[in-house]
Design a protein around this motif. Structure first.
Motif, mmCIF file in Angstrom:
data_model
loop_
_atom_site.group_PDB
_atom_site.id
_atom_site.type_symbol
_atom_site.label_atom_id
_atom_site.label_comp_id
_atom_site.label_asym_id
_atom_site.label_seq_id
_atom_site.Cartn_x
_atom_site.Cartn_y
_atom_site.Cartn_z
ATOM 1 N N MET A 100 0.788 -1.142 -0.035
ATOM 2 C CA MET A 100 0.129 -0.100 -0.058
ATOM 3 C C MET A 100 0.956 1.262 -0.149
ATOM 4 S SD MET A 100 -2.829 0.852 2.757
ATOM 5 C CE MET A 100 -4.088 2.297 2.575
ATOM 6 N N ALA A 101 0.462 2.149 -1.066
ATOM 7 C CA ALA A 101 1.448 3.361 -1.067
ATOM 8 C C ALA A 101 1.087 4.353 0.208
ATOM 9 C CB ALA A 101 1.315 4.106 -2.269
ATOM 10 N N SER A 102 2.027 4.885 0.519
ATOM 11 C CA SER A 102 2.027 5.935 1.579
ATOM 12 C C SER A 102 1.281 7.015 1.411
ATOM 13 C CB SER A 102 3.472 6.367 2.165
ATOM 14 O OG SER A 102 3.289 7.431 3.173
ATOM 15 N N LEU A 103 0.588 7.894 2.020
ATOM 16 C CA LEU A 103 -0.505 8.881 1.845
ATOM 17 C C LEU A 103 0.837 10.218 1.476
ATOM 18 C CD1 LEU A 103 -3.612 8.733 3.418
ATOM 19 C CD2 LEU A 103 -3.238 8.143 1.141
ATOM 20 N N MET A 104 1.614 9.959 2.332
ATOM 21 C CA MET A 104 2.841 11.061 2.231
ATOM 22 C C MET A 104 3.435 11.328 0.989
ATOM 23 S SD MET A 104 2.440 12.399 5.384
ATOM 24 C CE MET A 104 3.738 13.512 5.474
ATOM 25 N N ASN A 105 3.425 10.191 0.165
ATOM 26 C CA ASN A 105 4.145 10.230 -1.112
ATOM 27 C C ASN A 105 3.254 10.751 -2.124
ATOM 28 O OD1 ASN A 105 6.668 9.653 -0.017
ATOM 29 N ND2 ASN A 105 6.351 7.555 -0.230
ATOM 30 N N THR A 106 2.149 10.716 -2.117
ATOM 31 C CA THR A 106 1.173 11.046 -3.045
ATOM 32 C C THR A 106 0.942 12.581 -3.098
ATOM 33 O OG1 THR A 106 -0.175 9.065 -2.482
ATOM 34 C CG2 THR A 106 -1.303 10.554 -3.834
ATOM 35 N N ARG A 107 1.457 13.015 -4.381
ATOM 36 C CA ARG A 107 1.169 14.541 -4.575
ATOM 37 C C ARG A 107 -0.307 14.937 -5.262
ATOM 38 N NH1 ARG A 107 6.171 17.784 -4.691
ATOM 39 N NH2 ARG A 107 4.613 19.329 -4.943
ATOM 40 N N ARG A 108 -0.595 15.959 -4.661
ATOM 41 C CA ARG A 108 -1.954 16.451 -5.332
ATOM 42 C C ARG A 108 -2.022 17.664 -5.913
ATOM 43 N NH1 ARG A 108 -4.847 12.957 -0.926
ATOM 44 N NH2 ARG A 108 -5.431 11.319 -2.275
ATOM 45 N N GLY A 109 -2.743 18.256 -6.653
ATOM 46 C CA GLY A 109 -2.643 19.446 -7.405
ATOM 47 C C GLY A 109 -1.343 19.760 -8.256
ATOM 48 N N ARG A 110 -1.123 20.770 -8.788
ATOM 49 C CA ARG A 110 -0.121 21.092 -9.709
ATOM 50 C C ARG A 110 1.008 20.874 -9.269
ATOM 51 N NH1 ARG A 110 -0.611 27.574 -10.360
ATOM 52 N NH2 ARG A 110 -0.260 27.948 -8.270
ATOM 53 N N PRO A 111 2.081 20.492 -10.074
ATOM 54 C CA PRO A 111 3.331 20.139 -9.797
ATOM 55 C C PRO A 111 4.168 21.613 -9.444
ATOM 56 C CG PRO A 111 3.215 19.782 -12.121
ATOM 57 C CD PRO A 111 1.779 20.136 -11.397
ATOM 58 N N SER A 112 5.053 21.450 -8.581
ATOM 59 C CA SER A 112 5.790 22.657 -7.846
ATOM 60 C C SER A 112 6.743 23.303 -9.192
ATOM 61 C CB SER A 112 6.642 22.198 -6.787
ATOM 62 O OG SER A 112 7.626 23.088 -6.526
ATOM 63 N N LYS A 113 6.716 24.495 -8.961
ATOM 64 C CA LYS A 113 7.632 25.270 -10.106
ATOM 65 C C LYS A 113 8.804 25.686 -9.376
ATOM 66 C CE LYS A 113 3.767 27.744 -12.424
ATOM 67 N NZ LYS A 113 3.247 29.151 -12.470
ATOM 68 N N GLY A 114 9.182 24.780 -8.188
ATOM 69 C CA GLY A 114 10.603 24.985 -7.762
ATOM 70 C C GLY A 114 10.424 26.129 -6.494
ATOM 71 N N GLN A 115 11.650 26.594 -5.794
ATOM 72 C CA GLN A 115 11.612 27.383 -5.021
ATOM 73 C C GLN A 115 11.173 28.974 -5.338
ATOM 74 O OE1 GLN A 115 15.409 26.982 -2.980
ATOM 75 N NE2 GLN A 115 14.565 26.457 -1.389
ATOM 76 N N ARG A 116 10.618 29.568 -4.442
ATOM 77 C CA ARG A 116 10.014 30.881 -4.840
ATOM 78 C C ARG A 116 10.414 31.879 -3.729
ATOM 79 N NH1 ARG A 116 9.990 28.913 -9.250
ATOM 80 N NH2 ARG A 116 8.079 29.093 -10.784
ATOM 81 N N HIS A 117 10.559 33.302 -4.079
ATOM 82 C CA HIS A 117 11.054 33.950 -3.180
ATOM 83 C C HIS A 117 9.779 35.408 -3.183
ATOM 84 C CE1 HIS A 117 13.140 36.403 -0.100
ATOM 85 N NE2 HIS A 117 13.042 37.560 -0.850
ATOM 86 N N PRO A 118 8.963 35.504 -1.992
ATOM 87 C CA PRO A 118 7.971 36.610 -2.203
ATOM 88 C C PRO A 118 8.484 37.898 -1.955
ATOM 89 C CG PRO A 118 7.827 35.546 0.027
ATOM 90 C CD PRO A 118 8.890 34.808 -0.869
#
Length: 75
Positions: free
Chosen positions: A1-19
């Motif tokens: 059974m796959a861990s829920l922690m490894n399941t990504r939802r939503g759009r993929p990350s664009k990498g680190q960002r600085h506000p």
């Protein structure tokens, strides 16, 4: 059974960002808020490509090696 922690939802990350925070005068702030409402978008979605394009147009080597204007040296 796959861990829920490894399941990504939503759009993929664009990498680190600085506000960054900017402060607009009230007239421009009201205009921007109205424009964002008309376009049904967020400030981040609207402003990010504008700032990216402006930054991409700047040659850092040219800015780093820019000499002072003759007027500044004379005074």
């Amino acid at each position: 059974m796959a861990s829920l922690m490894n399941t990504r939802r939503g759009r993929p990350s664009k990498g680190q960002r600085h506000p960054f925070t900017v402060k607009l005068d009230m007239e421009r702030a009201v205009k921007l808020v109205e424009l964002l409402g008309i376009l049904e978008t967020s400030g981040v979605e609207f402003l990010t490509p504008i700032i990216e394009a402006h930054l991409d147009s700047i040659d850092l080597d040219e800015v780093r090696h820019q000499e002072a204007l003759p007027i500044a040296r004379a005074s």
